[in-house]
Design an enzyme around this catalytic site. Structure first.
Site, PDB file in Angstrom:
ATOM      1  N   LYS A  86       0.778  -1.220  -0.132  1.00 41.12           N
ATOM      2  CA  LYS A  86       0.155  -0.122   0.056  1.00 41.12           C
ATOM      3  C   LYS A  86       0.861   1.183  -0.157  1.00 41.12           C
ATOM      4  O   LYS A  86       2.048   1.234   0.671  1.00 41.12           O
ATOM      5  CB  LYS A  86      -0.964   0.082   1.090  1.00 41.12           C
ATOM      6  CG  LYS A  86      -2.235  -1.019   1.100  1.00 41.12           C
ATOM      7  CD  LYS A  86      -3.377  -0.996   1.763  1.00 41.12           C
ATOM      8  CE  LYS A  86      -4.465  -1.708   1.330  1.00 41.12           C
ATOM      9  NZ  LYS A  86      -5.613  -1.588   2.002  1.00 41.12           N
TER      10      LYS A  86
ATOM     11  N   ARG B  50      -4.557 -10.380   3.982  1.00 37.02           N
ATOM     12  CA  ARG B  50      -4.539 -10.047   2.485  1.00 37.02           C
ATOM     13  C   ARG B  50      -3.292  -9.788   2.246  1.00 37.02           C
ATOM     14  O   ARG B  50      -2.832  -8.655   2.403  1.00 37.02           O
ATOM     15  CB  ARG B  50      -5.902  -9.097   2.322  1.00 37.02           C
ATOM     16  CG  ARG B  50      -6.121  -9.366   0.795  1.00 37.02           C
ATOM     17  CD  ARG B  50      -7.244  -8.187   0.753  1.00 37.02           C
ATOM     18  NE  ARG B  50      -7.736  -8.167  -0.955  1.00 37.02           N
ATOM     19  CZ  ARG B  50      -7.296  -7.262  -1.748  1.00 37.02           C
ATOM     20  NH1 ARG B  50      -6.367  -6.541  -1.682  1.00 37.02           N
ATOM     21  NH2 ARG B  50      -7.846  -7.296  -3.138  1.00 37.02           N
TER      22      ARG B  50
END
Length: 264
Positions: A214, A249
């Protein structure tokens, strides 16, 4: 350690042209199915399939276009029966209903929760509902993002209220997964703080986190290329393993599997 007591490894499969880390790589159904098998062979317990990018500023995709990307992949996996649970990353009730004809085990809803009617249907079918906290929507979530205590309160309220809503729809607590939405409408400081909050809340809720590659990692550590953030992602994910969160995840399944094998 009992297999069910360990954090599940959730492999990411984006069948989109524009995802932030691998946009377009697996848009072709054959390539998507092949990658699903790669993730399974690397140790994924769950394959999370998404057909709409949720990167900051992304535009929504209509349900028919989303389904055209998803259906051939779901159909192939239904025939091939990989030893992994299938998660569908969608917030659209019509897509959730269409998926009931396929061996989908989990709905991953970035919008939080859908309407009560579809929730009742999914609960009766025995699916897991994975609900994520997001401030606003992908197109607008980084305009005036949540910071500090405001983010912590919003996520804490989300855990409590969403759990109650899903229980009322018929979901048992073990089939309610809650995601703090790291990177979704929160400042970098808030992202770090809600991760710490999630580690303590893992004793009360079935917490699932996704921080792989991210952008906040890139900003904080000076790593502009998402594909080069895997090592940094793994160090954060190791902390999640120690805390015993329900699922992680990730794009990099193989190395997370190596770490999980050491956490006993």
């Amino acid at each position: 350690m009992n297999q069910e007591a360990r954090s599940l490894i959730i492999g990411v499969l984006n069948v989109t042209p524009d995802s932030f880390s691998d946009g377009g790589t697996f848009l072709d159904p054959e390539k998507a199915v092949a990658h699903a098998w790669d993730l399974v062979n690397e140790g994924a317990d769950v394959i999370d399939i998404g057909a709409e990018s949720t990167r900051p500023g992304s535009a929504p995709v209509d349900a028919d276009a989303e389904w055209r990307r998803l259906e051939p992949v779901l159909a192939a996996l239904a025939d091939q029966k990989p030893k992994a649970r299938i998660s569908l990353d969608t917030y659209k009730p019509v897509t959730m209903r269409r998926a009931l004809d396929y061996p989908v085990d989990i709905i991953n809803d970035i919008s939080g929760v859908a309407d009560h009617l579809i929730l009742e249907t999914l609960a009766k079918r025995g699916l897991v509902y994975w609900a994520m906290h997001m401030h606003r929507d992908p197109a607008n979530m980084h305009r005036d993002p949540l910071d500090g205590d405001e983010a912590l309160r919003a996520v804490a309220d989300f855990y409590q209220n969403t759990q109650a809503t899903l229980k009322a729809a018929g979901f048992s607590p073990d089939r309610i997964w809650l995601d703090p939405g790291v990177g979704f409408g929160k400042t970098d400081r808030a992202n770090v703080q809600v991760m710490r909050q999630a580690l303590t809340e893992a004793a009360r809720y079935e917490i699932v986190l996704g921080i792989s590659r991210k952008s906040f990692i890139g900003r904080l550590l000076g790593i502009p290329d998402p594909r080069e953030r895997d090592a940094a992602s793994k160090m954060l994910e190791l902390g999640f393993l120690f805390a015993g969160v329900r699922g992680i995840r990730t794009h990099d399944v193989a190395r997370l599997k190596k770490l999980r094998d050491l956490v006993v």
